[in-house]
Design a protein around this motif. Sequence first.
Motif, PDB file in Angstrom:
ATOM      1  N   PHE A  74      27.519 -19.477  29.006  1.00 51.82           N
ATOM      2  CA  PHE A  74      28.591 -18.541  29.349  1.00 51.82           C
ATOM      3  C   PHE A  74      28.196 -17.714  30.568  1.00 51.82           C
ATOM      4  CE2 PHE A  74      29.679 -19.645  25.063  1.00 51.82           C
ATOM      5  CZ  PHE A  74      31.049 -19.723  25.119  1.00 51.82           C
ATOM      6  N   ASP A  75      28.806 -18.020  31.699  1.00 48.93           N
ATOM      7  CA  ASP A  75      28.676 -17.265  32.941  1.00 48.93           C
ATOM      8  C   ASP A  75      30.087 -16.931  33.380  1.00 48.93           C
ATOM      9  OD1 ASP A  75      25.880 -17.289  33.284  1.00 48.93           O
ATOM     10  OD2 ASP A  75      25.951 -19.314  34.082  1.00 48.93           O
ATOM     11  N   THR A  76      30.693 -15.983  32.693  1.00 49.44           N
ATOM     12  CA  THR A  76      32.098 -15.682  32.968  1.00 49.44           C
ATOM     13  C   THR A  76      32.231 -14.792  34.192  1.00 49.44           C
ATOM     14  OG1 THR A  76      32.078 -13.783  31.505  1.00 49.44           O
ATOM     15  CG2 THR A  76      32.740 -15.869  30.549  1.00 49.44           C
ATOM     16  N   VAL A  77      33.354 -14.913  34.833  1.00 49.14           N
ATOM     17  CA  VAL A  77      33.616 -14.147  36.038  1.00 49.14           C
ATOM     18  C   VAL A  77      33.864 -12.671  35.720  1.00 49.14           C
ATOM     19  CG1 VAL A  77      35.218 -13.880  37.970  1.00 49.14           C
ATOM     20  CG2 VAL A  77      34.467 -16.157  37.277  1.00 49.14           C
ATOM     21  N   SER A  78      34.582 -12.385  34.657  1.00 49.27           N
ATOM     22  CA  SER A  78      34.938 -10.981  34.399  1.00 49.27           C
ATOM     23  C   SER A  78      34.664 -10.532  32.961  1.00 49.27           C
ATOM     24  CB  SER A  78      36.410 -10.763  34.735  1.00 49.27           C
ATOM     25  OG  SER A  78      37.205 -11.562  33.899  1.00 49.27           O
ATOM     26  N   HIS A  79      33.773 -11.223  32.267  1.00 48.55           N
ATOM     27  CA  HIS A  79      33.404 -10.865  30.896  1.00 48.55           C
ATOM     28  C   HIS A  79      34.624 -10.708  30.001  1.00 48.55           C
ATOM     29  CE1 HIS A  79      30.110  -9.482  33.514  1.00 48.55           C
ATOM     30  NE2 HIS A  79      29.430 -10.238  32.669  1.00 48.55           N
ATOM     31  N   ARG A  80      35.501 -11.636  30.100  1.00 49.40           N
ATOM     32  CA  ARG A  80      36.713 -11.592  29.289  1.00 49.40           C
ATOM     33  C   ARG A  80      36.569 -12.500  28.078  1.00 49.40           C
ATOM     34  NH1 ARG A  80      40.370 -14.533  33.802  1.00 49.40           N
ATOM     35  NH2 ARG A  80      38.849 -16.094  34.338  1.00 49.40           N
ATOM     36  N   ALA A  81      37.502 -12.378  27.191  1.00 53.88           N
ATOM     37  CA  ALA A  81      37.550 -13.252  26.025  1.00 53.88           C
ATOM     38  C   ALA A  81      37.876 -14.666  26.500  1.00 53.88           C
ATOM     39  CB  ALA A  81      38.594 -12.754  25.044  1.00 53.88           C
ATOM     40  N   VAL A  82      37.178 -15.641  25.928  1.00 59.27           N
ATOM     41  CA  VAL A  82      37.346 -17.038  26.323  1.00 59.27           C
ATOM     42  C   VAL A  82      37.847 -17.842  25.127  1.00 59.27           C
ATOM     43  CG1 VAL A  82      36.140 -19.097  27.158  1.00 59.27           C
ATOM     44  CG2 VAL A  82      35.424 -16.839  27.958  1.00 59.27           C
ATOM     45  N   PRO A  83      39.034 -18.411  25.223  1.00 58.46           N
ATOM     46  CA  PRO A  83      39.479 -19.297  24.149  1.00 58.46           C
ATOM     47  C   PRO A  83      38.513 -20.490  24.076  1.00 58.46           C
ATOM     48  CG  PRO A  83      41.301 -18.725  25.604  1.00 58.46           C
ATOM     49  CD  PRO A  83      40.040 -18.260  26.272  1.00 58.46           C
ATOM     50  N   LEU A  84      37.959 -20.744  22.913  1.00 61.40           N
ATOM     51  CA  LEU A  84      36.985 -21.821  22.773  1.00 61.40           C
ATOM     52  C   LEU A  84      37.573 -23.157  23.214  1.00 61.40           C
ATOM     53  CD1 LEU A  84      34.086 -22.383  21.942  1.00 61.40           C
ATOM     54  CD2 LEU A  84      34.902 -22.794  19.621  1.00 61.40           C
ATOM     55  N   SER A  85      38.858 -23.328  23.043  1.00 60.41           N
ATOM     56  CA  SER A  85      39.518 -24.573  23.449  1.00 60.41           C
ATOM     57  C   SER A  85      39.441 -24.807  24.962  1.00 60.41           C
ATOM     58  CB  SER A  85      40.974 -24.578  22.999  1.00 60.41           C
ATOM     59  OG  SER A  85      41.675 -23.508  23.596  1.00 60.41           O
ATOM     60  N   LYS A  86      39.195 -23.751  25.755  1.00 55.49           N
ATOM     61  CA  LYS A  86      39.090 -23.894  27.217  1.00 55.49           C
ATOM     62  C   LYS A  86      37.773 -24.521  27.635  1.00 55.49           C
ATOM     63  CE  LYS A  86      42.832 -21.675  28.631  1.00 55.49           C
ATOM     64  NZ  LYS A  86      43.792 -22.151  29.592  1.00 55.49           N
ATOM     65  N   THR A  95      40.516 -24.694  17.847  1.00 54.87           N
ATOM     66  CA  THR A  95      41.932 -24.353  17.902  1.00 54.87           C
ATOM     67  C   THR A  95      42.144 -22.908  18.329  1.00 54.87           C
ATOM     68  OG1 THR A  95      41.892 -23.927  15.537  1.00 54.87           O
ATOM     69  CG2 THR A  95      42.652 -26.091  16.237  1.00 54.87           C
ATOM     70  N   GLN A  96      41.922 -21.969  17.445  1.00 59.95           N
ATOM     71  CA  GLN A  96      42.267 -20.593  17.749  1.00 59.95           C
ATOM     72  C   GLN A  96      41.059 -19.678  17.928  1.00 59.95           C
ATOM     73  OE1 GLN A  96      45.534 -18.981  15.817  1.00 59.95           O
ATOM     74  NE2 GLN A  96      46.668 -20.866  15.861  1.00 59.95           N
ATOM     75  N   GLN A  97      39.853 -20.220  17.874  1.00 58.81           N
ATOM     76  CA  GLN A  97      38.674 -19.382  18.023  1.00 58.81           C
ATOM     77  C   GLN A  97      38.587 -18.822  19.445  1.00 58.81           C
ATOM     78  OE1 GLN A  97      38.534 -22.561  16.911  1.00 58.81           O
ATOM     79  NE2 GLN A  97      37.539 -22.574  14.943  1.00 58.81           N
ATOM     80  N   VAL A  98      38.092 -17.585  19.520  1.00 62.23           N
ATOM     81  CA  VAL A  98      37.914 -16.920  20.807  1.00 62.23           C
ATOM     82  C   VAL A  98      36.481 -16.424  20.881  1.00 62.23           C
ATOM     83  CG1 VAL A  98      38.646 -14.982  22.251  1.00 62.23           C
ATOM     84  CG2 VAL A  98      40.333 -16.212  20.887  1.00 62.23           C
ATOM     85  N   VAL A  99      35.843 -16.635  22.024  1.00 59.15           N
ATOM     86  CA  VAL A  99      34.477 -16.165  22.253  1.00 59.15           C
ATOM     87  C   VAL A  99      34.570 -14.902  23.104  1.00 59.15           C
ATOM     88  CG1 VAL A  99      32.213 -16.726  23.203  1.00 59.15           C
ATOM     89  CG2 VAL A  99      33.635 -18.538  22.216  1.00 59.15           C
ATOM     90  N   TYR A 100      33.961 -13.819  22.621  1.00 59.65           N
ATOM     91  CA  TYR A 100      33.957 -12.555  23.342  1.00 59.65           C
ATOM     92  C   TYR A 100      32.639 -12.430  24.092  1.00 59.65           C
ATOM     93  CZ  TYR A 100      38.032 -11.741  20.544  1.00 59.65           C
ATOM     94  OH  TYR A 100      39.271 -11.875  19.969  1.00 59.65           O
ATOM     95  N   VAL A 101      32.716 -12.322  25.411  1.00 60.64           N
ATOM     96  CA  VAL A 101      31.543 -12.302  26.265  1.00 60.64           C
ATOM     97  C   VAL A 101      31.305 -10.890  26.781  1.00 60.64           C
ATOM     98  CG1 VAL A 101      30.451 -13.311  28.317  1.00 60.64           C
ATOM     99  CG2 VAL A 101      32.092 -14.666  26.975  1.00 60.64           C
TER     100      VAL A 101
END
Length: 109
Positions: A74-86, A95-101
């Motif tokens: 996880f090297d996110t651009v803006s430390h936003r929530a990432v839908p795991l499906s992405k 499906t609906q899981q979200v990773v909070y970075v």
Amino acid sequence: MNKTMMAALIAMGTLSAGMAQADTMWNGQSVYGRSVTADASTKVVDLASAKALNVTCGDVVTFVNGSQRFTWRFDTVSHRAVPLSKVAPASFGATQQVVYVSRNAMERS
């Protein structure tokens, strides 16, 4: 078709193409990080028992869903929530899981 109409259609096509690519940077890499090998993993998350998916920017996580697994840095651009499906392979079944970075301690505020 007149020039104005043609220009409008081209602009609409360019806008929609840009929107479709919103999850990638200009170099084609994901804005959420990148797939890596499992041996780089610092954390393993089993989706069957995980209640919240919280990581720190830079974490390398192996996600397990039954017999399937994949590893992501996880090297996110803006430390936003990432839908795991992405970030998960299509066959993974996220499906609906979200990773909070969150930010890591080495990053500036």
